[in-house]
Design an enzyme around this catalytic site. Structure first.
Site, mmCIF file in Angstrom:
data_model
loop_
_atom_site.group_PDB
_atom_site.id
_atom_site.type_symbol
_atom_site.label_atom_id
_atom_site.label_comp_id
_atom_site.label_asym_id
_atom_site.label_seq_id
_atom_site.Cartn_x
_atom_site.Cartn_y
_atom_site.Cartn_z
ATOM 1 N N GLU A 132 -10.111 -12.126 1.699
ATOM 2 C CA GLU A 132 -10.991 -11.107 1.114
ATOM 3 C C GLU A 132 -11.086 -11.216 -0.411
ATOM 4 O O GLU A 132 -10.821 -10.254 -1.119
ATOM 5 C CB GLU A 132 -10.491 -9.713 1.504
ATOM 6 N N ARG A 165 0.862 -1.203 0.000
ATOM 7 C CA ARG A 165 0.000 0.000 0.000
ATOM 8 C C ARG A 165 0.893 1.247 0.000
ATOM 9 O O ARG A 165 0.639 2.208 -0.696
ATOM 10 C CB ARG A 165 -0.908 -0.003 1.210
ATOM 11 N N TYR A 222 -4.052 -5.814 15.453
ATOM 12 C CA TYR A 222 -3.970 -5.025 14.209
ATOM 13 C C TYR A 222 -3.483 -3.615 14.544
ATOM 14 O O TYR A 222 -4.257 -2.746 14.930
ATOM 15 C CB TYR A 222 -5.316 -5.030 13.483
ATOM 16 N N HIS A 243 -6.962 -9.441 -4.011
ATOM 17 C CA HIS A 243 -5.894 -8.456 -3.787
ATOM 18 C C HIS A 243 -4.871 -8.458 -4.930
ATOM 19 O O HIS A 243 -3.676 -8.232 -4.694
ATOM 20 C CB HIS A 243 -5.177 -8.744 -2.453
ATOM 21 N N ASP A 259 -0.185 -6.499 -3.455
ATOM 22 C CA ASP A 259 -1.601 -6.192 -3.184
ATOM 23 C C ASP A 259 -2.129 -5.379 -4.362
ATOM 24 O O ASP A 259 -1.414 -5.161 -5.348
ATOM 25 C CB ASP A 259 -1.750 -5.438 -1.846
ATOM 26 N N TRP A 290 -0.769 -2.940 8.528
ATOM 27 C CA TRP A 290 -1.222 -2.599 7.174
ATOM 28 C C TRP A 290 -0.945 -1.125 6.974
ATOM 29 O O TRP A 290 -1.013 -0.337 7.933
ATOM 30 C CB TRP A 290 -2.718 -2.915 7.036
ATOM 31 N N THR A 291 -0.650 -0.745 5.733
ATOM 32 C CA THR A 291 -0.142 0.624 5.581
ATOM 33 C C THR A 291 -0.975 1.491 4.646
ATOM 34 O O THR A 291 -0.443 2.431 4.056
ATOM 35 C CB THR A 291 1.331 0.604 5.100
ATOM 36 N N TRP A 341 -6.848 -14.098 11.410
ATOM 37 C CA TRP A 341 -6.931 -12.638 11.546
ATOM 38 C C TRP A 341 -8.325 -12.157 11.893
ATOM 39 O O TRP A 341 -8.474 -11.154 12.572
ATOM 40 C CB TRP A 341 -6.417 -11.938 10.285
ATOM 41 N N ASP A 360 -2.487 -1.338 12.690
ATOM 42 C CA ASP A 360 -2.840 -0.220 11.805
ATOM 43 C C ASP A 360 -4.049 0.527 12.355
ATOM 44 O O ASP A 360 -4.304 1.665 11.967
ATOM 45 C CB ASP A 360 -3.131 -0.698 10.370
HETATM 46 C C1 ACM Z 1 -6.470 -9.085 6.264
HETATM 47 O O1 ACM Z 1 -6.421 -8.247 7.174
HETATM 48 N N1 ACM Z 1 -7.218 -8.879 5.196
HETATM 49 C C2 ACM Z 1 -5.697 -10.322 6.333
#
Ligand code: ACM
Length: 630
Positions: free
Chosen positions: A347, A166, A438, A269, A195, A484-485, A413, A440
């Site tokens: 996802e 990201r 998490y 993704h 991603d 996550w960024t 997760w 982020d």
């Molecule tokens: C995720 O947070 N989609 C693995």
């Protein structure tokens, strides 16, 4: 005279006491710490006695001690201040260590170099904070308390994940992230390399992945609110790691006893991959482009069906896809020595699969009943590819849907549910539940931090327990925090989001469960703020800020409550837009917010001194957080 001597003695004793009390603040908490009486003073010339087999650790100690102290550090068997010993002490296992400091100096013992390295991390934490400095600190008293420590980790997998897709982080920045994480005895760096927003690893047999997939038009500001790119807009933002870069990173990590686990996130993704190779999609178009942060998924039905408004999945029915993945995982397997390769699997929208005649044919041919089974078919094909390269597959917990393949490990997760289910099916698990790890997610008051999906405070993170009751402990490899960024644009912010929450997760994955103690941890974190300052690492002090919640009563009035994450704070507030101080209203109980208030300002004090930042919460936000009628 006699009295003076007595006072001097008392002063000396107090001083020693002070050093003891202040210096033993080890994170993660070791198994056993016994504090002795006295302090050891580093001499003007510091000799290290170490076996040649421990050279990589000795070199790192020499470099840091000479840099921070400015003193001459030599290798010598005589009069050693620091001794490293390889032991045969079964109980320490492959990562444990002993550390002893007394009048004779410092001795670190371990069965392995990894153990010596962790002993060195603990040693730094009982030294003055200046040991973490990037330059010489001549005014430091280089003293440390007498102590005897025995320690080893609870879990083998102690991970942090960095999303380099990201936002891209340079090789130097990734090294810095590694330098920081090893201080807290993390040993796995999971790199989320691909991603929708960028493909970050060179694949020589598929050069367009990085020629096209690594670049996008630049956007600054709030993510998911970005202007769609113009057709001719230059793709000036991005980057990727070449094979040489990866080799350098892997070797650097290894020198610090960190394994890098690569993730190639498929079949969802994958928009950056489709921008490079559109023929790998079920959608007949070549108009894919690397996403720049616009919203493109309808998240309604997050735990069932999500819908792609712009397609981002690979075609599970296409042999071209498996040929491409064979090339990609082949090169990835060559570059990374880790036994696991992470294939993502999370996802994955299925709305275009449902419409695809290729997928329908595949379902008939393979007797697949639904799209979950199609995804499971895809995961099983990927597992065969990964196994054929001599590696094991790991994926996010969505890979459970439709049936897990043979030996796959699961990274849980969406809470711990998937991990518990996988462990019951005899699959290895890494726990990284979003509601605890998490990092982020914003960590304090949302209007002060910036909204990122949801919040996660330090005290909640500290409650992370990787081994749920009733689960076979041999199935749980360990735990991980994930950064996550999307909203993290540079390394300073990456640090801010990581610390101090990574300190909390470090205790969950290293320390014995019964050694964890929130109040003690908070005290240690405050001492570690000094160490993080010395190391020039950015971190959050949100634990000093008010937790403001609201409720509506039956009269429609807004009731405001203020709570605290840690004990010992007082909160002062204003309702008239003025800046509060410790002469303003002190919060004692839930109060009715007068209607004409436009902004609530609140600030944390301790012992008469401001310690938190001032929060300025607009009325709309106070209203929107009122959840229920009393
Ligand atoms: C995720 O947070 N989609 C693995």
């Amino acid at each position: 005279m006699k009295v003076n001597k007595f006072i001097l003695l008392l002063l000396a004793f107090c001083c020693i006491g002070q050093i003891n009390a202040q210096s033993i603040n080890i994170i993660p908490e070791p198994i056993n710490v016994t504090i002795g009486k006295g302090v050891y003073q580093l001499p003007k010339t510091i000799a290290i006695n170490a076996p040649s087999s421990a050279k990589e650790v000795t070199d790192q100690i020499t470099k840091q001690v000479s840099k921070a102290t400015g003193r001459n550090v030599t290798l010598s068997k005589n009069d050693a201040s620091i001794t490293l010993e390889i032991l045969k002490f079964e109980v320490l296992g492959s990562e444990g260590y002993t550390l002893n400091v007394n009048a004779n100096g410092i001795v670190i013992g371990a069965n392995t170099n990894a153990g010596l390295f962790y002993g060195w991390q603990t040693l730094q934490q009982i030294m003055p904070a200046a040991i973490f400095a990037k330059s010489t600190q001549p005014n430091t008293q280089w003293q440390l308390p007498y102590v005897s420590i025995m320690d080893k980790p609870r879990f083998a997998w102690r991970g942090l994940m960095l999303d380099v897709s990201r936002h891209f982080f340079t090789k130097a920045e990734v090294k810095r992230y590694i330098d920081d994480m090893v201080r807290y005895k993390y040993n796995v760096l999971h790199l989320h390399l691909t991603d929708d927003q960028g493909w970050r690893i060179e694949i020589k047999s598929m050069p367009k992945l990085t020629e096209v997939g690594a670049w996008r038009p630049e956007r600054k500001g709030k993510w998911a609110n970005t202007k769609a790119p113009a057709l001719d807009e230059p793709k000036s933002y991005g980057g990727f790691y070449t094979h040489e870069d990866i080799k350098e990173l892997v070797a650097y990590a290894k020198s610090k006893f960190v394994e890098i686990v690569p993730e190639i996130d498929v079949p969802g993704h994958s928009m950056a991959m489709l921008a490079a190779y559109p023929e790998l999609s079920t959608v007949p178009t070549n108009k894919f482009s690397v996403n720049i942060g616009q919203e493109f998924i309808d998240w309604e039905g997050m735990n069932g069906h999500i819908t792609a408004k712009i397609e981002n999945t690979l075609n599970p029915a296409s042999e071209k896809v498996y040929t491409a993945l064979d090339k990609i995982f082949g090169e990835v397997a060559e570059l990374f020595p880790s036994s696991y390769i992470h294939m993502g699997g999370d996802e994955c929208p299925k709305n275009n699969w449902e419409k695809s005649s290729d997928v329908m044919d595949l379902m008939k041919r393979e007797n697949l009943q639904n799209q979950q089974e199609v995804q499971s078919y895809f995961v099983k094909r990927v597992e065969k590819i990964i196994n054929s390269k001599g590696k094991k597959l790991m994926g996010w917990d969505e890979i459970l849907e439709g049936g897990l393949p043979g030996n796959a490990a699961v990274m849980s997760w969406r809470g711990m549910k998937g991990g518990i289910e996988a462990a019951k099916q005899n699959h290895k698990v890494v726990m990284s539940p979003n509601d605890y790890t998490y990092i982020d997610y914003y960590q304090g008051e949302v209007t002060a931090e910036g909204k990122v999906y949801q919040g996660l405070r330090l005290n909640r993170t500290y409650q992370f327990e990787p081994l749920p009751e009733g689960v076979d402990p041999t199935m749980i490899l360990g735990g991980q925090a994930n950064l996550w960024t999307e909203q993290v644009q540079d390394i300073r912010n990456a640090e801010y989001m990581t610390y101090p929450r990574a300190l909390a997760v470090a205790e969950s994955v290293w320390s014995p469960k019964e050694k964890k103690n929130w109040d003690k941890f908070v005290g240690k974190v405050e001492q570690h703020f000094e160490k993080l300052d010395a190391a020039e690492i950015k971190y959050s002090k949100s634990m000093y800020d008010a937790i403001v919640t609201t409720k509506l009563n039956t009269k429609g009035e807004l009731l405001v409550s203020v709570a605290s994450e840690i004990s010992g704070l007082s909160f002062y507030y204003s309702l008239d837009e003025s800046l509060p101080d410790n002469y303003s209203n002190v919060y004692s109980n839930t109060f009715v917010l007068p209607e004409d208030v436009s902004i609530l300002r609140v600030i944390g004090y301790r012992d008469g001194k401001q310690i938190g930042k001032m929060l300025s919460i607009p009325m709309e936000s106070l209203k929107s957080r009122a959840k229920r009628v009393l």
